[in-house]
Design a protein around this motif. Structure first.
Motif, mmCIF file in Angstrom:
data_model
loop_
_atom_site.group_PDB
_atom_site.id
_atom_site.type_symbol
_atom_site.label_atom_id
_atom_site.label_comp_id
_atom_site.label_asym_id
_atom_site.label_seq_id
_atom_site.Cartn_x
_atom_site.Cartn_y
_atom_site.Cartn_z
ATOM 1 N N PRO A 193 81.527 46.336 58.515
ATOM 2 C CA PRO A 193 82.828 45.750 58.855
ATOM 3 C C PRO A 193 82.692 44.604 59.842
ATOM 4 C CG PRO A 193 82.956 48.142 58.844
ATOM 5 C CD PRO A 193 81.512 47.795 58.675
ATOM 6 N N GLN A 194 83.610 43.657 59.760
ATOM 7 C CA GLN A 194 83.563 42.508 60.664
ATOM 8 C C GLN A 194 83.751 42.945 62.120
ATOM 9 O OE1 GLN A 194 86.490 39.664 59.223
ATOM 10 N NE2 GLN A 194 84.865 38.423 58.326
ATOM 11 N N ILE A 195 83.097 42.212 62.997
ATOM 12 C CA ILE A 195 83.218 42.456 64.431
ATOM 13 C C ILE A 195 84.327 41.549 64.993
ATOM 14 C CG2 ILE A 195 82.031 42.357 66.651
ATOM 15 C CD1 ILE A 195 80.841 44.431 64.912
ATOM 16 N N ALA A 196 85.164 42.109 65.845
ATOM 17 C CA ALA A 196 86.119 41.270 66.563
ATOM 18 C C ALA A 196 85.316 40.403 67.531
ATOM 19 C CB ALA A 196 87.117 42.143 67.317
ATOM 20 N N VAL A 197 85.269 39.109 67.282
ATOM 21 C CA VAL A 197 84.365 38.218 68.016
ATOM 22 C C VAL A 197 84.701 38.239 69.511
ATOM 23 C CG1 VAL A 197 83.519 35.866 68.265
ATOM 24 C CG2 VAL A 197 84.096 36.759 65.993
ATOM 25 N N PRO A 198 83.743 38.640 70.348
ATOM 26 C CA PRO A 198 83.991 38.739 71.796
ATOM 27 C C PRO A 198 83.739 37.405 72.510
ATOM 28 C CG PRO A 198 81.799 39.527 71.296
ATOM 29 C CD PRO A 198 82.398 39.092 69.979
ATOM 30 N N GLN A 199 83.970 37.384 73.803
ATOM 31 C CA GLN A 199 83.705 36.197 74.613
ATOM 32 C C GLN A 199 82.272 36.180 75.137
ATOM 33 O OE1 GLN A 199 86.065 33.740 74.941
ATOM 34 N NE2 GLN A 199 87.140 35.047 73.476
ATOM 35 N N GLU A 200 81.546 37.250 74.932
ATOM 36 C CA GLU A 200 80.178 37.376 75.435
ATOM 37 C C GLU A 200 79.229 37.712 74.288
ATOM 38 O OE1 GLU A 200 79.247 41.126 77.455
ATOM 39 O OE2 GLU A 200 81.311 41.764 77.053
ATOM 40 N N ASP A 201 77.930 37.671 74.594
ATOM 41 C CA ASP A 201 76.946 38.071 73.596
ATOM 42 C C ASP A 201 77.111 39.551 73.261
ATOM 43 O OD1 ASP A 201 75.922 35.566 73.594
ATOM 44 O OD2 ASP A 201 73.996 36.088 74.517
ATOM 45 N N CYS A 202 76.770 39.873 72.026
ATOM 46 C CA CYS A 202 76.689 41.272 71.610
ATOM 47 C C CYS A 202 75.228 41.650 71.477
ATOM 48 C CB CYS A 202 77.404 41.484 70.278
ATOM 49 S SG CYS A 202 79.197 41.631 70.412
ATOM 50 N N LEU A 203 74.977 42.942 71.410
ATOM 51 C CA LEU A 203 73.638 43.444 71.153
ATOM 52 C C LEU A 203 73.619 44.165 69.817
ATOM 53 C CD1 LEU A 203 72.643 44.867 74.664
ATOM 54 C CD2 LEU A 203 71.881 42.729 73.614
ATOM 55 N N LEU A 204 72.676 43.779 69.000
ATOM 56 C CA LEU A 204 72.378 44.516 67.775
ATOM 57 C C LEU A 204 71.258 45.490 68.114
ATOM 58 C CD1 LEU A 204 72.212 45.035 64.653
ATOM 59 C CD2 LEU A 204 70.620 43.095 64.566
ATOM 60 N N GLU A 205 71.464 46.751 67.816
ATOM 61 C CA GLU A 205 70.456 47.767 68.142
ATOM 62 C C GLU A 205 70.205 48.632 66.918
ATOM 63 O OE1 GLU A 205 70.361 49.964 72.063
ATOM 64 O OE2 GLU A 205 70.976 51.633 70.752
ATOM 65 N N PHE A 206 68.938 48.929 66.652
ATOM 66 C CA PHE A 206 68.609 49.820 65.544
ATOM 67 C C PHE A 206 67.345 50.589 65.875
ATOM 68 C CE2 PHE A 206 66.718 45.704 64.660
ATOM 69 C CZ PHE A 206 65.437 45.995 64.198
ATOM 70 N N ARG A 207 67.171 51.689 65.173
ATOM 71 C CA ARG A 207 66.024 52.549 65.416
ATOM 72 C C ARG A 207 65.161 52.637 64.160
ATOM 73 N NH1 ARG A 207 68.402 57.360 66.347
ATOM 74 N NH2 ARG A 207 68.536 57.185 68.621
#
Length: 577
Positions: free
Chosen positions: A330-344
């Motif tokens: 699903p689309q992310i609500a675009v924030p004003q700051e960087d996001c982190l993509l995390e996976f294992r």
């Protein structure tokens, strides 16, 4: 299919039922259909006796039933639900031959003892399905409309089977398997499905030329109902497939597209546009965070079947059989700051090292730089910073693409593993969240539930001064407000007042120890997992021969000496020979 909508979106009250007729590519098709549902939505039973053991109150929670369930009245078990039927049919003579060969090479099959000494001609006349004899495709399709067939003649059963096919949501053909998957994707609005799996398939299939003509005639004579039903299914399939192609060209195509000679690659492109439109029609509200675990339905391509560890969740998937794998989230609500993509990444001990090292990731077709947060015991936690502009997309979803340089089999990595599927890396979750919420969402926080990790972070919080730099596994970033560098930055010469050495970083530990010595950092804290080094003079040091520091030095030197002595001995022994 004549009486089912050309396009349909499954709703919460629908139950998809795949009637798996033996030797119709059902095992492969089953895993493909399972991809489209959450693990908890799939009935675990695939045989009649297994379903019978499940309480009715539990059955109503499932949205997918699949398997050899011809002797269970599925609609009767699910009052208030709409059963949406799908199946795959196969040219009847080829199906009988395949079924015969399969049983005779599978001693565990319940019919093995009865069939192992039969000729093919004998098999074509035995193990029948009531009055319809060997026409089991007719039998199973008819039962989808009317469970009890005992009072019908074979001709009446065939008529009923044709009526039943008309009401099916989808009927595919083994001989047109890829086209069948395209049509299924179109009808239900799924991402275009590519045939990349072969489950339970014979290594070598007999051609009709290898079988005596009289035997083929016996099979044909005992499969007349199935032959007529198959031809009927072919007519429906051709009609619905051609309608699909024409509709796709009309909606998404251009003047150069011709329905009569459209290629599979072009058809896939049009279906991808159709899928994006169907996805957009769902009107999913963007969220500030997202979490995908592989127990959820798969929206993407390039993955092996879902696997669930015996110990329970989380489920996982290997990338493969190709080098590219995607997730449409699903689309992310675009924030004003960087996001982190995390996976294992899991099962790293079963992954070829060069494949793991080659892993790259992109978000909405933009490459992102990967940062290993922690790696230990076959598990690697990885993050990437994602700028807000990378989350903007004209498509109705966020595409995350994983790529490796090559794939190989688990058997090639470990000859004791019989798995010959081509795979890259195995993942069990992916999430995206604002960087400021890392402590709240990152799985790295779970590491500090371990006593040794908690002791190390407590020590650092007590002694590290604001703005001092700490070298440590990047997972420490979620618990410290100080700058945290990884070991690579330290080895590249970046200055730091503190180094938290994880004893499990075997590949780098010797080089790190030399750098520590050269920069005048001494051990000031140690436990069974970590040794903390600092150049602060006001903190008492920990002895190099203490219980938790000694193994890092003395035992490592001992192992290096033993290794060198063994090498010298082998060289000497080789010269003596």
């Amino acid at each position: 299919m004549r009486n089912f909508p050309a396009q349909y979106t499954l709703n919460d009250e629908d139950v998809l039922y795949f009637s798996h007729i033996p030797k119709t590519a059902g095992m492969t098709f089953r895993t493909i259909v399972e991809d489209q549902f959450d693990d908890r939505e799939i009935c675990p039973a695939t045989l009649n006796a297994q379903v019978a053991k499940i309480p009715k109150d539990e059955l109503k929670n499932y949205r997918l039933f699949r398997g050899h369930l011809g002797f269970i009245n599925i609609p009767d078990l699910l009052p208030g639900k709409r059963v949406v039927n799908v199946t795959i049919l196969r040219e009847p003579i080829a199906r009988v031959i395949s079924h015969y060969d399969y049983i005779r090479r599978m001693p565990g099959d319940p019919h093995y003892e009865a069939v192992k000494d039969m000729t093919l001609a004998e098999f074509a006349q035995k193990l029948t399905a009531g009055k319809v004899g060997k026409n089991i495709q007719t039998y199973h399709v008819a039962k989808a409309m009317r469970f009890k067939l005992d009072d019908l003649t074979p001709e009446e059963t065939l008529t009923l089977a044709k009526e039943s096919l008309d009401s099916f949501a989808f009927v595919g053909l083994v001989e047109r398997f890829q086209d069948s998957l395209f049509l299924l994707s179109y009808i239900l609005g799924w991402k275009p499905i590519l045939n990349s799996r072969k489950e339970n398939a014979a290594k070598k299939k007999k051609s009709f030329d290898e079988i005596p003509a009289e035997t083929l005639e016996i099979i044909k004579a005992n499969s007349l109902l199935d032959l007529e039903l198959f031809h009927y299914a072919q007519e429906i399939f051709e009609m619905r497939f051609n309608e699909m192609v024409q509709q796709l060209i009309a909606q998404f195509g251009n003047s150069s597209d011709q329905a009569e000679n459209i290629s599979s690659d072009r058809l896939k492109e049009l279906l991808e546009l159709h899928y994006e439109q169907r996805y957009r029609d769902r009107a999913v509200t963007p969220s500030p965070t997202l979490l995908y675990d592989f127990g959820q339905a798969l929206r993407g391509v390039g993955w092996q079947r879902r696997e669930c560890p015996p110990s329970g969740p989380p489920a996982y998937r290997w990338t493969g059989p190709g080098t590219l794998s995607t997730l449409d989230l699903p689309q992310i609500a675009v924030p004003q700051e960087d996001c982190l993509l995390e996976f294992r990444v899991i099962a790293t001990q079963a992954t070829a090292p060069d494949i793991l090292e080659s892993l790259s990731v992109s978000v909405n077709r933009h490459p992102v730089k990967l940062y290993p947060m922690h790696s230990d015991r076959g598990v690697k936690l990885i993050q990437a910073a994602v700028a807000p502009e990378l989350l903007k997309s004209e498509r109705p979803f966020t595409e995350i693409k994983f790529e490796v340089d090559r794939v190989t089999s688990l058997n090639a990595v470990n000859p004791l593993d019989p798995d010959t599927r081509l795979v890259g890396v195995a993942l069990n979750y992916v999430q995206v969240f604002p960087q400021s919420a890392e402590k709240q969402y990152s799985a790295a926080t779970q590491l500090f539930e371990d006593q040794a990790w908690q002791e190390a972070i407590d020590f650092l919080k007590q002694h590290v001064q604001p703005q001092e730099t700490v070298v440590a596994p990047l997972a420490f970033r979620v618990m410290l407000n100080n700058p945290v560098l990884d070991y690579e930055a330290f080895l590249d010469g970046k200055p730091a007042e503190w180094v938290v050495l994880h004893k499990g970083v075997a590949a780098q530990i010797s080089t790190i120890l030399m750098k520590l010595l050269g920069r005048g950092l001494s051990p000031v804290f140690a436990n069974e997992v970590f040794v903390v080094y600092s150049n602060h003079r006001g903190i008492s040091t920990t002895s190099y021969v203490s219980k938790h520091v000694r193994p890092v030095y003395i035992d490592r030197v001992k192992k290096n000496v033993e290794h060198r002595l063994k090498t010298i001995y082998r060289q000497y022994a080789g010269k003596k020979r």
